[in-house]
Design a protein around this motif. Structure first.
Motif, PDB file in Angstrom:
ATOM      1  N   UNK A 274      27.357  31.924 -17.933  1.00 38.68           N
ATOM      2  CA  UNK A 274      26.785  32.612 -19.457  1.00 38.68           C
ATOM      3  C   UNK A 274      27.614  33.298 -19.733  1.00 38.68           C
ATOM      4  N   UNK A 275      28.923  33.663 -18.646  1.00 43.28           N
ATOM      5  CA  UNK A 275      29.760  34.673 -19.396  1.00 43.28           C
ATOM      6  C   UNK A 275      30.627  34.420 -19.971  1.00 43.28           C
ATOM      7  N   UNK A 276      31.082  33.156 -20.479  1.00 44.91           N
ATOM      8  CA  UNK A 276      32.111  32.367 -20.899  1.00 44.91           C
ATOM      9  C   UNK A 276      31.486  32.050 -21.942  1.00 44.91           C
ATOM     10  N   UNK A 277      32.799  31.356 -23.357  1.00 48.97           N
ATOM     11  CA  UNK A 277      32.843  30.977 -24.569  1.00 48.97           C
ATOM     12  C   UNK A 277      33.185  30.000 -24.381  1.00 48.97           C
ATOM     13  N   UNK A 278      32.485  28.904 -24.255  1.00 48.73           N
ATOM     14  CA  UNK A 278      32.573  28.447 -24.271  1.00 48.73           C
ATOM     15  C   UNK A 278      32.776  26.755 -25.472  1.00 48.73           C
TER      16      UNK A 278
ATOM     17  N   UNK B 185      35.019  21.207 -28.159  1.00 51.04           N
ATOM     18  CA  UNK B 185      35.830  20.584 -28.427  1.00 51.04           C
ATOM     19  C   UNK B 185      37.037  21.310 -27.978  1.00 51.04           C
ATOM     20  N   UNK B 186      37.013  22.421 -27.395  1.00 51.22           N
ATOM     21  CA  UNK B 186      38.259  23.514 -26.627  1.00 51.22           C
ATOM     22  C   UNK B 186      38.644  22.331 -25.807  1.00 51.22           C
ATOM     23  N   UNK B 187      39.393  23.991 -25.067  1.00 50.41           N
ATOM     24  CA  UNK B 187      39.792  23.828 -23.856  1.00 50.41           C
ATOM     25  C   UNK B 187      38.925  24.262 -22.193  1.00 50.41           C
ATOM     26  N   UNK B 188      39.217  24.102 -21.236  1.00 50.51           N
ATOM     27  CA  UNK B 188      39.110  24.202 -19.386  1.00 50.51           C
ATOM     28  C   UNK B 188      40.190  24.812 -19.676  1.00 50.51           C
ATOM     29  N   UNK B 189      41.471  25.647 -19.311  1.00 53.31           N
ATOM     30  CA  UNK B 189      42.335  26.368 -18.252  1.00 53.31           C
ATOM     31  C   UNK B 189      42.524  27.017 -17.921  1.00 53.31           C
ATOM     32  N   UNK B 190      43.860  26.426 -17.154  1.00 51.75           N
ATOM     33  CA  UNK B 190      43.609  26.588 -14.993  1.00 51.75           C
ATOM     34  C   UNK B 190      44.687  27.153 -14.941  1.00 51.75           C
TER      35      UNK B 190
ATOM     36  N   UNK C 251      33.996  20.144 -22.793  1.00 50.86           N
ATOM     37  CA  UNK C 251      33.419  19.285 -22.545  1.00 50.86           C
ATOM     38  C   UNK C 251      32.751  19.171 -20.875  1.00 50.86           C
ATOM     39  N   UNK C 252      34.182  18.899 -20.742  1.00 51.81           N
ATOM     40  CA  UNK C 252      33.924  18.434 -19.066  1.00 51.81           C
ATOM     41  C   UNK C 252      33.366  19.673 -17.736  1.00 51.81           C
ATOM     42  N   UNK C 253      33.977  21.040 -18.464  1.00 50.22           N
ATOM     43  CA  UNK C 253      33.408  21.745 -17.761  1.00 50.22           C
ATOM     44  C   UNK C 253      32.422  22.995 -18.229  1.00 50.22           C
ATOM     45  N   UNK C 254      31.171  22.207 -18.879  1.00 47.72           N
ATOM     46  CA  UNK C 254      30.490  23.274 -20.068  1.00 47.72           C
ATOM     47  C   UNK C 254      29.166  23.598 -19.352  1.00 47.72           C
TER      48      UNK C 254
ATOM     49  N   UNK D   4      44.209  32.233 -12.937  1.00 46.10           N
ATOM     50  CA  UNK D   4      43.206  31.829 -14.155  1.00 46.10           C
ATOM     51  C   UNK D   4      42.312  31.354 -14.029  1.00 46.10           C
ATOM     52  N   UNK D   5      41.227  31.011 -14.770  1.00 41.09           N
ATOM     53  CA  UNK D   5      40.333  30.245 -15.525  1.00 41.09           C
ATOM     54  C   UNK D   5      40.190  31.152 -16.204  1.00 41.09           C
ATOM     55  N   UNK D   6      39.910  30.009 -17.873  1.00 43.80           N
ATOM     56  CA  UNK D   6      38.904  30.399 -19.167  1.00 43.80           C
ATOM     57  C   UNK D   6      38.527  29.333 -19.521  1.00 43.80           C
ATOM     58  N   UNK D   7      38.408  29.618 -21.013  1.00 45.54           N
ATOM     59  CA  UNK D   7      38.109  28.515 -21.882  1.00 45.54           C
ATOM     60  C   UNK D   7      38.976  28.630 -23.435  1.00 45.54           C
TER      61      UNK D   7
END
Length: 215
Positions: free
Chosen positions: A69-73, A76-81, A128-131, A152-155
């Motif tokens: 709920x704290x993430x801006x997802x 059609x974007x990306x999950x980044x690690x 979409x695989x991490x939403x 680092x973890x973010x969208x």
């Protein structure tokens, strides 16, 4: 002019002295899609962005949970690690950083052999695989060596097919970058003050010559 040139060289060195690699773990992921935190290990709350000054014991697994709920997802974007040693870290390729999304998708990153301090390895996967759910596991495959690291973890709004190092925020970079920027700022002030002082001195000197000639 030499001071100005030195200033630009320092800034360029600070901004360019970081190597990034876009690779998954060479030996495969260290956890499976159904992986859960080992018994006796308490999961820590992770933050979106850089999580700095982490430590892990030899042969251990660190677990991190995230509140989506704290993430801006954007689906059609990306999950980044991403993973790096950080200011005081010493992590090697023996440390596998794994992200499990929606209980099914797994992304794993590890550092290349020559990585130092702010050098980082990163990888992207469709957001979409991490939403729906996200858990991150740092697995130390070295049974005896403890490591320090940042992760680092973010969208990102960009598509995972176009994943580049720019998807990883630079905030949280090494303190030395800010030291160099601070030194550069001081040099700018010194150059400006020297230029102003020189102008005032030459103006006064010219005025003195004019008074002498008028006399």
């Amino acid at each position: 002019k030499m001071k100005v040139l030195l200033l630009f060289c320092l800034i360029a060195f600070a901004l360019c002295d970081v190597t990034s690699t876009n690779n998954t773990c060479a030996t495969g992921t260290a956890v499976g899609a159904g992986f859960t935190c080992p018994a006796g290990v308490t999961a820590a709350a992770g933050e979106f962005g850089w999580n700095k000054d982490q430590t892990i014991a030899g042969g251990a697994t660190n677990c991190y949970t995230f509140d989506l709920s704290d993430a801006d997802i954007e689906n059609d974007g990306s999950f980044v690690l991403a993973l790096r040693q950080g200011d005081d870290g010493n992590a090697t390729s023996a440390l596998k950083l794994n992200a499990v999304g929606n209980g099914a998708s797994v992304v794993c990153v590890e550092l290349p052999a020559a990585a130092v301090e702010d050098d980082f390895d990163f990888y992207c996967n469709p957001a979409g695989n991490f939403n729906n759910s996200l858990a991150v596991y740092a697995v130390n495959t070295n049974a005896t060596g403890a490591f320090g690291f940042d992760f680092y973890v973010d969208y990102n709004d960009g598509a995972s097919s176009g994943c580049t190092a720019s998807y990883v925020s630079s905030s949280g970079s090494s303190i030395w970058l800010w030291v160099v920027i601070g030194v550069a700022a001081v040099l700018v002030v010194v150059v400006i003050l020297a230029a102003v002082g020189g102008f005032i001195y030459m103006k006064k000197k010219k005025s003195s010559y004019q008074l002498y000639e008028d006399a």
